[in-house]
Design an enzyme around this catalytic site. Structure first.
Site, PDB file in Angstrom:
ATOM      1  N   PHE A 172       0.667  -1.301   0.088  1.00  0.00           N
ATOM      2  CA  PHE A 172      -0.072   0.130  -0.029  1.00  0.00           C
ATOM      3  C   PHE A 172       0.828   1.138   0.002  1.00  0.00           C
ATOM      4  O   PHE A 172       0.294   2.264  -0.607  1.00  0.00           O
ATOM      5  CB  PHE A 172      -0.958   0.038   1.028  1.00  0.00           C
ATOM      6  CG  PHE A 172      -0.209   0.504   2.430  1.00  0.00           C
ATOM      7  CD1 PHE A 172       0.018   1.660   2.933  1.00  0.00           C
ATOM      8  CD2 PHE A 172       0.374  -0.498   3.390  1.00  0.00           C
ATOM      9  CE1 PHE A 172       0.657   1.878   3.897  1.00  0.00           C
ATOM     10  CE2 PHE A 172       0.767  -0.292   4.517  1.00  0.00           C
ATOM     11  CZ  PHE A 172       0.953   1.355   4.940  1.00  0.00           C
ATOM     12  N   LYS A 196      -1.322  -6.631  -9.536  1.00  0.00           N
ATOM     13  CA  LYS A 196      -2.337  -6.647  -8.436  1.00  0.00           C
ATOM     14  C   LYS A 196      -1.983  -5.635  -7.496  1.00  0.00           C
ATOM     15  O   LYS A 196      -1.090  -5.764  -6.778  1.00  0.00           O
ATOM     16  CB  LYS A 196      -2.379  -8.053  -7.517  1.00  0.00           C
ATOM     17  CG  LYS A 196      -3.589  -8.240  -6.810  1.00  0.00           C
ATOM     18  CD  LYS A 196      -3.542  -8.856  -5.635  1.00  0.00           C
ATOM     19  CE  LYS A 196      -3.014  -8.051  -4.564  1.00  0.00           C
ATOM     20  NZ  LYS A 196      -3.699  -7.097  -3.630  1.00  0.00           N
ATOM     21  N   GLU A 199      -4.988  -3.930  -1.964  1.00  0.00           N
ATOM     22  CA  GLU A 199      -6.321  -3.639  -1.804  1.00  0.00           C
ATOM     23  C   GLU A 199      -6.432  -2.415  -1.003  1.00  0.00           C
ATOM     24  O   GLU A 199      -7.738  -1.894  -0.834  1.00  0.00           O
ATOM     25  CB  GLU A 199      -6.843  -5.044  -1.365  1.00  0.00           C
ATOM     26  CG  GLU A 199      -6.572  -5.207   0.021  1.00  0.00           C
ATOM     27  CD  GLU A 199      -5.073  -5.820   0.398  1.00  0.00           C
ATOM     28  OE1 GLU A 199      -4.478  -5.849  -0.813  1.00  0.00           O
ATOM     29  OE2 GLU A 199      -4.777  -6.308   1.460  1.00  0.00           O
ATOM     30  N   LYS A 200      -5.487  -1.861  -0.498  1.00  0.00           N
ATOM     31  CA  LYS A 200      -5.712  -0.571   0.452  1.00  0.00           C
ATOM     32  C   LYS A 200      -5.779   0.591  -0.433  1.00  0.00           C
ATOM     33  O   LYS A 200      -6.360   1.711   0.175  1.00  0.00           O
ATOM     34  CB  LYS A 200      -4.892  -0.474   1.331  1.00  0.00           C
ATOM     35  CG  LYS A 200      -4.856  -1.744   2.314  1.00  0.00           C
ATOM     36  CD  LYS A 200      -3.978  -1.626   3.684  1.00  0.00           C
ATOM     37  CE  LYS A 200      -3.831  -2.886   4.500  1.00  0.00           C
ATOM     38  NZ  LYS A 200      -2.842  -3.768   4.307  1.00  0.00           N
ATOM     39  N   SER A 318       4.940  -7.295   3.015  1.00  0.00           N
ATOM     40  CA  SER A 318       5.650  -7.798   4.511  1.00  0.00           C
ATOM     41  C   SER A 318       6.078  -9.054   4.215  1.00  0.00           C
ATOM     42  O   SER A 318       6.115  -9.709   3.064  1.00  0.00           O
ATOM     43  CB  SER A 318       4.154  -7.946   5.059  1.00  0.00           C
ATOM     44  OG  SER A 318       3.799  -8.917   4.723  1.00  0.00           O
ATOM     45  N   CYS A 373       9.605   1.693   3.312  1.00  0.00           N
ATOM     46  CA  CYS A 373      10.565   0.506   3.685  1.00  0.00           C
ATOM     47  C   CYS A 373      12.061   0.853   3.915  1.00  0.00           C
ATOM     48  O   CYS A 373      12.985   0.238   4.671  1.00  0.00           O
ATOM     49  CB  CYS A 373      10.326  -0.715   2.672  1.00  0.00           C
ATOM     50  SG  CYS A 373      11.148  -0.043   1.060  1.00  0.00           S
ATOM     51  N   GLU A 473       9.198  -4.782  12.957  1.00  0.00           N
ATOM     52  CA  GLU A 473       8.783  -3.724  12.072  1.00  0.00           C
ATOM     53  C   GLU A 473       7.744  -2.921  12.558  1.00  0.00           C
ATOM     54  O   GLU A 473       6.687  -3.434  12.407  1.00  0.00           O
ATOM     55  CB  GLU A 473       8.879  -4.041  10.653  1.00  0.00           C
ATOM     56  CG  GLU A 473       8.587  -2.800   9.581  1.00  0.00           C
ATOM     57  CD  GLU A 473       8.414  -3.286   8.169  1.00  0.00           C
ATOM     58  OE1 GLU A 473       7.866  -4.226   7.854  1.00  0.00           O
ATOM     59  OE2 GLU A 473       9.011  -2.504   7.368  1.00  0.00           O
TER      60      GLU A 473
HETATM   61  P1  NAD Z   1       1.420  -6.482   2.908  1.00  0.00           P
HETATM   62  O1  NAD Z   1       2.256  -7.778   2.939  1.00  0.00           O
HETATM   63  O2  NAD Z   1       0.347  -6.678   3.877  1.00  0.00           O
HETATM   64  O3  NAD Z   1       0.748  -6.535   1.383  1.00  0.00           O
HETATM   65  C1  NAD Z   1       1.543  -6.597   0.200  1.00  0.00           C
HETATM   66  C2  NAD Z   1       0.499  -7.347  -0.922  1.00  0.00           C
HETATM   67  O4  NAD Z   1       0.433  -8.848  -0.538  1.00  0.00           O
HETATM   68  C3  NAD Z   1      -0.838  -6.828  -1.011  1.00  0.00           C
HETATM   69  O5  NAD Z   1      -1.282  -6.829  -2.479  1.00  0.00           O
HETATM   70  C4  NAD Z   1      -1.609  -7.885  -0.285  1.00  0.00           C
HETATM   71  O6  NAD Z   1      -2.949  -8.261  -0.939  1.00  0.00           O
HETATM   72  C5  NAD Z   1      -0.754  -9.160  -0.313  1.00  0.00           C
HETATM   73  N1  NAD Z   1      -0.962 -10.232   0.844  1.00  0.00           N
HETATM   74  C6  NAD Z   1      -0.998  -9.771   2.102  1.00  0.00           C
HETATM   75  N2  NAD Z   1      -1.074 -10.802   3.027  1.00  0.00           N
HETATM   76  C7  NAD Z   1      -1.178 -11.869   2.084  1.00  0.00           C
HETATM   77  C8  NAD Z   1      -1.277 -13.221   2.427  1.00  0.00           C
HETATM   78  N3  NAD Z   1      -1.185 -13.698   3.409  1.00  0.00           N
HETATM   79  N4  NAD Z   1      -1.127 -14.060   1.271  1.00  0.00           N
HETATM   80  C9  NAD Z   1      -1.193 -13.778   0.167  1.00  0.00           C
HETATM   81  N5  NAD Z   1      -1.017 -12.334  -0.191  1.00  0.00           N
HETATM   82  C10 NAD Z   1      -1.052 -11.324   0.840  1.00  0.00           C
HETATM   83  O7  NAD Z   1       1.947  -5.445   2.858  1.00  0.00           O
HETATM   84  P2  NAD Z   1       1.755  -3.994   3.112  1.00  0.00           P
HETATM   85  O8  NAD Z   1       1.263  -3.692   4.621  1.00  0.00           O
HETATM   86  O9  NAD Z   1       0.911  -3.578   1.829  1.00  0.00           O
HETATM   87  O10 NAD Z   1       3.058  -3.035   2.660  1.00  0.00           O
HETATM   88  C11 NAD Z   1       4.047  -2.853   3.928  1.00  0.00           C
HETATM   89  C12 NAD Z   1       5.200  -3.908   4.084  1.00  0.00           C
HETATM   90  O11 NAD Z   1       5.633  -3.624   2.650  1.00  0.00           O
HETATM   91  C13 NAD Z   1       6.002  -3.373   5.195  1.00  0.00           C
HETATM   92  O12 NAD Z   1       6.682  -4.587   5.601  1.00  0.00           O
HETATM   93  C14 NAD Z   1       7.355  -2.732   4.243  1.00  0.00           C
HETATM   94  O13 NAD Z   1       8.377  -2.891   4.635  1.00  0.00           O
HETATM   95  C15 NAD Z   1       7.270  -3.621   3.072  1.00  0.00           C
HETATM   96  N6  NAD Z   1       7.825  -2.713   1.661  1.00  0.00           N
HETATM   97  C16 NAD Z   1       8.884  -3.234   1.455  1.00  0.00           C
HETATM   98  C17 NAD Z   1       9.377  -2.664   0.314  1.00  0.00           C
HETATM   99  C18 NAD Z   1      10.967  -3.020   0.049  1.00  0.00           C
HETATM  100  O14 NAD Z   1      11.159  -2.523  -1.114  1.00  0.00           O
HETATM  101  N7  NAD Z   1      11.642  -3.811   0.622  1.00  0.00           N
HETATM  102  C19 NAD Z   1       9.122  -1.496  -0.290  1.00  0.00           C
HETATM  103  C20 NAD Z   1       7.699  -1.152   0.175  1.00  0.00           C
HETATM  104  C21 NAD Z   1       7.198  -1.723   1.443  1.00  0.00           C
END
Ligand code: NAD
Length: 589
Positions: A172, A196, A199-200, A318, A373, A473
């Site tokens: 998001f 994809k 969703e947020k 994440s 991140c 985190e």
């Molecule tokens: P998130 O993991 O909750 O969601 C990311 C994507 O994964 C979404 O599209 C979501 O629909 C999907 N998803 C979530 N849980 C899932 C599951 N159990 N099974 C299948 N799909 C799933 O992450 P977020 O809250 O949207 O973003 C924040 C996180 O992203 C933080 O941990 C941040 O550090 C990380 N991030 C990392 C980078 C990087 O380059 N390392 C960059 C930006 C964000």
């Protein structure tokens, strides 16, 4: 807002628009070049984190629609891979121009759905735009290799071919930058793509921006530039039907009875970041089916992991989701690049420039409400630099917390109520395990946005490695302060942490800088630079638990990720007829 609007219609006698225009718009799928409403009845509300207004409804893409999107990508692939690379580059050249044209509108949509400040939202778009610019030179990046005469009359060369259908799963926190890390590189290499978004903040359709903001303000004053206003294709048509007013009245925003609808402006839009970017890509000439968009959460992500026609997955988010996707998709033989969570440390040596260092710490710790991140979420003060904590607190106190559309705001809300609760819980757990709460932003109230998910800058001092607030985190505006007696001890603290996204050192010593860059175990290292995210001619090089896979995002590694190598060995010489049959392994002679 809707109640206010109804009372407006009641008092003016103007006919209210149909309920289909009033209910929050549904975010469409993009399949085979068409934006189509999903058949799904399961939806998620997309909520403005500053106001709790339901911005749009996100239908969860059905399995049939997902299959149709993959099929559209699969069918578009043969023609697209055979499209000259110069043509593919030109689409990117046009796309970067269109993103510049619509950057204000993109930023406004990001702020509405994600909450970050408008200035930060511009940065979100701009850092993605740079990847598009880089993709304009794909021919050189995708070039193969050639060695003539590897044996007598035989030459070998390698070419980098596209893989086929690739997919991207986004978080998001950067609604424009992260999709732009993915599809421009993939499609310019000749692949087709299924995106994809989170969703947020998936992008809104026929969004109603309801601005009942400050009395007496014009649209310009609430952040809308002429470009944004001009780029709303539908609103000129719809606006008069809604409130019976002309463009110039709306632009001035000074209609109706004072204090009531005086400042209301409903701007009808066609999309948020991902949707707008896809529209722009098609306007730039990307053929139908080359880029498709599906929506949802775990189910659609699992479908992406399992689908036999998808060859590679780019994931950012994440660790829980990232490791699940990495193992599930790898087990299906797919390539996966998975950028995940972080705990980025800054080490501060006493010889560093105090003001510059503190400014950098505050900017990198609290910018985007800590939801980056590469946010610097932990500071390790070495020796006497520990005494700078008081100044750090004063500086953090001066930051302005407000809705991202307000002028001069430094940080906006966090993404959801649940995210706010989680951050507050981790702050409390820090306090309960012995950390000192030097600045507490948990009870902040933002006038006019009392329901927003705001957390003010928060600083915990005396944090140790065994505390949950350190181990997890936080992803909020919380800066943890630790202490070390020596530089070696500080490096040891950083290296013991499981994450390895980024780390920065603040110092005036070249020798210390050199030691740091050699010994620190993090993928992106800053020396007097707080957020060392490399530009797209390098790659985003997170490591340890912050990354899974072999090939990082963008830069040369990104091109390698979206291509496979084929080597061709060919012989062109006059062959003497009677050299006979040899069954021995060919050797070069
Ligand atoms: P998130 O993991 O909750 O969601 C990311 C994507 O994964 C979404 O599209 C979501 O629909 C999907 N998803 C979530 N849980 C899932 C599951 N159990 N099974 C299948 N799909 C799933 O992450 P977020 O809250 O949207 O973003 C924040 C996180 O992203 C933080 O941990 C941040 O550090 C990380 N991030 C990392 C980078 C990087 O380059 N390392 C960059 C930006 C964000």
């Amino acid at each position: 807002i809707f109640a206010l609007r109804s009372s407006y219609y009641f008092s003016t006698g103007i006919v209210e628009p149909s309920s289909s225009l009033r209910s929050p718009p549904r975010v469409p799928n993009l399949i085979g070049g068409k934006f189509v409403d999903s058949q799904s009845s399961s939806t998620i509300d997309v909520i403005n984190p500053a106001t709790q207004e339901v911005v749009s409804q996100l239908p969860l893409t059905t399995n049939e629609e997902f299959k149709a999107a993959v099929s559209a990508a699969k069918h578009a692939f043969p023609a697209w891979r055979n499209t000259p690379i110069t043509t593919r580059q030109r689409v990117m050249l046009k796309l970067q121009e269109l993103i510049r044209r619509d950057i204000d509108k993109l930023a406004m949509n990001i702020t509405t759905e994600q909450g970050k400040t408008l200035k930060d939202a511009h940065g979100d778009v701009f850092r993605g735009l740079e990847v598009v610019e880089h993709a304009c030179g794909m021919a050189t990046l995708q070039m193969g290799e050639y060695v003539p005469n590897v044996a007598n009359g035989i030459d070998t060369f390698s070419i980098r071919e596209p893989l086929g259908v690739c997919a991207g799963i986004c978080p998001f926190n950067f609604p424009a930058m992260i999709p732009l890390w993915m599809f421009p590189v993939a499609v310019t290499c000749g692949n087709t793509f299924v995106l994809k978004p989170s969703e947020k903040d998936p992008g809104e359709n026929l969004l109603v921006h309801t601005l009942c903001i400050r009395l007496g303000a014009t649209l310009h004053e609430v952040g809308y530039t002429d470009n944004v206003i001009a780029s709303y294709g539908y609103w000129k048509l719809l606006w008069p039907r809604i409130v019976g007013l002309s463009f110039s009245n709306v632009k001035k925003c000074s209609f109706g009875s004072p204090g009531k609808f005086r400042q209301a402006a409903l701007l009808w839009d066609k999309g948020g970041a991902s949707i707008i970017l896809a529209e722009l890509a098609m306007e730039a000439g990307l053929p139908n089916g080359v880029l498709n968009i599906v929506h949802g959460t775990n189910d659609v992500v699992n479908a992406i992991c399992d689908d036999d026609d998808i060859r590679a997955i780019s994931f950012v988010g994440s660790n829980t989701a990232g490791m699940h996707i990495y193992s599930r998709a790898s087990a299906k033989g797919k390539r996966v690049q998975s950028n995940m969570g972080a705990k980025n440390h800054a080490i501060v040596l006493p010889d560093a420039n105090t003001d510059a260092t503190l400014n950098a710490l505050v900017a990198a710790g609290f910018g985007a409400a800590g939801q980056r991140c590469m946010a610097l979420s932990t500071v390790v003060f070495v020796g006497d630099s520990h005494s700078w904590e008081n100044k750090l607190v004063e500086l953090a106190k001066s930051l302005k917390v407000n809705a991202g559309t307000e002028p001069d705001v430094d940080l906006g809300p966090v993404i959801t109520k649940q995210a706010k609760e989680r951050v507050c819980k981790l702050i409390q757990s820090g306090v309960e395990s012995g950390a000192r709460l030097l600045l507490d932003g948990r009870n902040i109230v933002v006038p006019g946005y009392e329901d927003g998910n705001f957390i003010g800058p928060t600083i915990l001092s005396g944090v140790t490695a065994d505390m949950d607030c350190y181990k997890e985190e936080i992803f909020g505006p919380v800066l943890l302060c630790m202490e070390a007696d020596s530089f070696e001890e500080a490096i040891h603290i950083v290296n013991r942490n499981k994450y390895g996204n980024g780390a920065s050192l603040f110092t005036a010593s070249g020798a210390a800088a050199r030691k740091f860059q050699t010994e620190i175990e993090a993928g992106q290292v800053g020396i007097n630079v707080p957020i060392p995210v490399p530009l797209p001619f390098f790659s985003f090089t997170g490591s340890k638990a912050s990354f899974a896979g072999d090939l990082n995002f963008y830069g040369k590694a990104g091109v390698n990720f979206y291509t496979q190598i084929k080597t061709i060995t060919q012989q062109w010489k006059d062959l003497p007829g009677g050299s006979g049959v040899s069954l021995a392994m060919p050797t070069s002679q």
